[in-house]
Design a protein around this motif. Sequence first.
Motif, PDB file in Angstrom:
ATOM      1  N   GLU A  89       0.821  -1.212   0.000  1.00 49.60           N
ATOM      2  CA  GLU A  89       0.000   0.000   0.000  1.00 49.60           C
ATOM      3  C   GLU A  89       0.854   1.261   0.000  1.00 49.60           C
ATOM      4  OE1 GLU A  89      -2.602  -0.312   3.325  1.00 49.60           O
ATOM      5  OE2 GLU A  89      -3.727  -2.024   2.499  1.00 49.60           O
ATOM      6  N   ALA A  90       2.031   1.181   0.624  1.00 48.36           N
ATOM      7  CA  ALA A  90       2.924   2.340   0.670  1.00 48.36           C
ATOM      8  C   ALA A  90       3.737   2.492  -0.605  1.00 48.36           C
ATOM      9  CB  ALA A  90       3.861   2.225   1.871  1.00 48.36           C
ATOM     10  N   GLY A  91       3.663   1.506  -1.474  1.00 46.68           N
ATOM     11  CA  GLY A  91       4.410   1.565  -2.719  1.00 46.68           C
ATOM     12  C   GLY A  91       5.851   1.132  -2.596  1.00 46.68           C
ATOM     13  N   THR A  92       6.227   0.587  -1.447  1.00 41.38           N
ATOM     14  CA  THR A  92       7.606   0.142  -1.236  1.00 41.38           C
ATOM     15  C   THR A  92       7.754  -1.366  -1.378  1.00 41.38           C
ATOM     16  OG1 THR A  92       7.238  -0.036   1.158  1.00 41.38           O
ATOM     17  CG2 THR A  92       8.091   2.068   0.320  1.00 41.38           C
ATOM     18  N   GLY A  93       6.631  -2.079  -1.448  1.00 46.73           N
ATOM     19  CA  GLY A  93       6.690  -3.532  -1.563  1.00 46.73           C
ATOM     20  C   GLY A  93       6.887  -3.986  -2.998  1.00 46.73           C
ATOM     21  N   LYS A  94       7.369  -5.198  -3.164  1.00 48.21           N
ATOM     22  CA  LYS A  94       7.587  -5.764  -4.487  1.00 48.21           C
ATOM     23  C   LYS A  94       6.329  -6.497  -4.958  1.00 48.21           C
ATOM     24  CE  LYS A  94      12.553  -6.179  -3.876  1.00 48.21           C
ATOM     25  NZ  LYS A  94      13.749  -7.017  -4.018  1.00 48.21           N
ATOM     26  N   VAL A  95       6.181  -6.617  -6.264  1.00 50.27           N
ATOM     27  CA  VAL A  95       4.995  -7.252  -6.837  1.00 50.27           C
ATOM     28  C   VAL A  95       4.826  -8.674  -6.313  1.00 50.27           C
ATOM     29  CG1 VAL A  95       3.907  -8.032  -8.980  1.00 50.27           C
ATOM     30  CG2 VAL A  95       5.119  -5.842  -8.924  1.00 50.27           C
ATOM     31  N   VAL A  96       5.950  -9.372  -6.093  1.00 53.47           N
ATOM     32  CA  VAL A  96       5.877 -10.755  -5.635  1.00 53.47           C
ATOM     33  C   VAL A  96       5.255 -10.872  -4.249  1.00 53.47           C
ATOM     34  CG1 VAL A  96       8.155 -10.852  -4.506  1.00 53.47           C
ATOM     35  CG2 VAL A  96       7.212 -12.907  -5.587  1.00 53.47           C
TER      36      VAL A  96
END
Length: 206
Positions: A89-96
């Motif tokens: 949600e914060a945009g820091t995570g990876k798609v996986v």
Amino acid sequence: MAETIHVMPRAVVLYRRSHSGRWQARLKLADKTWRRVSTKEYDPLLAGKAAMKLYYDAEFKREHKLPQNTRRFSAVADAVVTDLKAQLEAGTGKVVYHSYVGAITNYLKPFFGKHNVDSITPVLLNKFGQWREQRMGKKPVASTITNHNSALNAVFKHAMERGWVSLHQLPKLVNEGRKSSARPAFTLNEWPDWFFVPGSLTQFTA
């Protein structure tokens, strides 16, 4: 008002709520915290014996440098899912991370949920593999197992950072998916140094 019995002064205490017939126990651990457990007994004598066994089990773990306190797999898994979703949600995570959340929610937690995170053995992993194949209706491909293993390692990592499981208690994860060229999934010993740095989940890769 709870009824109490001091089985071992300042170390093991039985207590029973007025609305419950079973005795609970409080065990004092080496770090001075108290662990609350159910003896599952109605008789105080049997409850006392059960509480002392749990206490000596905890002492055995302390002497052998094992975590005295652990957590249910479901609780640790929930914490990891919350963390992964927050990063997405914060945009820091990876798609996986989406795949990890799905693996934990649909497969790992339903099977391992009631077990303590330090009690996942090779035998239990083998049973999980059989259960997963039945649930899917087919033998999973190697990439699916890789995602599941990576998600499981994320749960183990979270538990390790909080002292709920030690490295040598963790089983080796293998990949016997349908793609014969797939390498075995990473074991905890193969992760790079950053894996063991608290708070490094943002760098977690498949």
